[in-house]
Design an enzyme around this catalytic site. Structure first.
Site, mmCIF file in Angstrom:
data_model
loop_
_atom_site.group_PDB
_atom_site.id
_atom_site.type_symbol
_atom_site.label_atom_id
_atom_site.label_comp_id
_atom_site.label_asym_id
_atom_site.label_seq_id
_atom_site.Cartn_x
_atom_site.Cartn_y
_atom_site.Cartn_z
ATOM 1 N N ARG A 104 0.849 -1.191 0.000
ATOM 2 C CA ARG A 104 0.000 0.000 0.000
ATOM 3 C C ARG A 104 0.879 1.232 0.000
ATOM 4 O O ARG A 104 1.755 1.379 0.847
ATOM 5 C CB ARG A 104 -0.862 0.037 1.271
ATOM 6 C CG ARG A 104 -1.907 -1.008 1.315
ATOM 7 C CD ARG A 104 -3.039 -0.668 2.258
ATOM 8 N NE ARG A 104 -2.652 -0.132 3.549
ATOM 9 C CZ ARG A 104 -3.511 0.291 4.457
ATOM 10 N NH1 ARG A 104 -4.813 0.272 4.200
ATOM 11 N NH2 ARG A 104 -3.108 0.745 5.614
ATOM 12 N N THR A 108 -1.197 7.438 -0.432
ATOM 13 C CA THR A 108 -2.518 7.314 -1.064
ATOM 14 C C THR A 108 -3.297 6.108 -0.540
ATOM 15 O O THR A 108 -4.502 6.010 -0.741
ATOM 16 C CB THR A 108 -2.366 7.120 -2.584
ATOM 17 O OG1 THR A 108 -1.684 5.874 -2.803
ATOM 18 C CG2 THR A 108 -1.573 8.244 -3.219
ATOM 19 N N ASP A 200 0.336 -3.421 11.930
ATOM 20 C CA ASP A 200 0.824 -3.769 10.591
ATOM 21 C C ASP A 200 1.214 -5.250 10.569
ATOM 22 O O ASP A 200 2.184 -5.665 11.201
ATOM 23 C CB ASP A 200 2.033 -2.893 10.241
ATOM 24 C CG ASP A 200 2.452 -3.074 8.792
ATOM 25 O OD1 ASP A 200 2.430 -2.094 8.046
ATOM 26 O OD2 ASP A 200 2.790 -4.224 8.401
ATOM 27 N N ASP A 203 4.808 -6.202 9.318
ATOM 28 C CA ASP A 203 5.855 -5.860 10.290
ATOM 29 C C ASP A 203 5.823 -6.816 11.482
ATOM 30 O O ASP A 203 6.872 -7.208 12.002
ATOM 31 C CB ASP A 203 5.667 -4.417 10.781
ATOM 32 C CG ASP A 203 6.124 -3.400 9.745
ATOM 33 O OD1 ASP A 203 6.887 -3.790 8.828
ATOM 34 O OD2 ASP A 203 5.715 -2.238 9.841
#
Ligand code: PRP
Ligand code: URA
Length: 209
Positions: A104, A108, A200, A203
């Protein structure tokens, strides 16, 4: 319209709760992802095609149903989708594995493709696209677009945590794709992260933060 299955099994809920916790280690997070994929995969593979084969038991010859294992493809969306592959392969060890690389854009939040490698005969296969997070839905929609452009038709999507926005986006872009979710969360925050979510996923799987 596609079907959405949200798992209410206590084992899955417990393991998702552990994954959400900030202090869960990378090792435990990875192990939990594998276990949940296996538990979810058990249900998501309910409609897999069988074929009748003749075998010999110690008593006699007989006809039994066996999986057409070579007809399955598991396609993780890189990176975090890799966390679901081992659990799925424990269930269907003969499945082929394709990869779609997307990230991603941090500004944006739009998906950017960087890799796509699928089994050659993808059009024949029952496909399981896996990714722990369905947030805006942009990544899942784009990944399934790529797979369809390359001939894939029979597609199921599996994820750990989904936001309502992502479910809606995926259902409206791909109404033929059933969705299996371990937990449906409340909403997205201003950074398009799922709330409460787990942070995340990439991560946390790979310890990159
Ligand atoms: C995460 C996640 C999904 C995507 C979901 O990947 O694994 O692919 O975000 O968000 P969306 O529904 O809004 O598209 P990310 O882009 O962080 O890449 P990574 O797996 O390499 O960390
Ligand atoms: N990607 C993640 O890894 N987590 C989110 O909450 C949203 C997108």
């Amino acid at each position: 319209m596609s079907k959405v299955y949200v798992f209410d099994h206590p084992l899955i809920q417990h393991k998702v709760a552990l994954m959400r916790q900030t202090n869960t280690s990378v090792k435990d997070f990875r192990e939990l992802a594998r276990e949940i994929a296996l538990l979810m995969g058990f249900e998501a593979t309910r409609h897999l095609p069988l074929e009748e084969v003749e075998i010999e038991t110690p008593i006699c010859k007989t006809k039994v149903n066996m999986l057409k294992g070579e007809d399955i493809a598991i396609i993780p969306i890189l990176r975090a989708g890799l966390g679901f592959v081992d659990g799925m392969l424990e269930l269907v060890p003969n499945a082929k594995v394709g990869h779609v690389g997307l990230y991603r854009d941090p500004d944006t939040h739009e998906p950017v493709e960087y890799y796509c490698k699928l089994p050659k005969d993808i059009e024949k296969r029952q496909i399981f696209v896996v990714d722990p997070m369905l947030a805006t839905g942009g990544s899942a929609v784009a990944a399934i677009d790529f797979i369809k452009q390359r001939g894939g038709t029979n597609i199921t999507f599996m994820c750990l945590i989904a936001a309502p926005e992502g479910i809606e986006a995926l259902q409206s872009a791909h109404p033929d794709v059933d969705i299996y979710i371990a937990a449906k969360d409340e909403c997205l925050n201003e950074n398009a992260y799922i709330v409460p979510g787990l942070g995340d996923a990439g991560d946390r799987l790979y310890g990159t933060k």
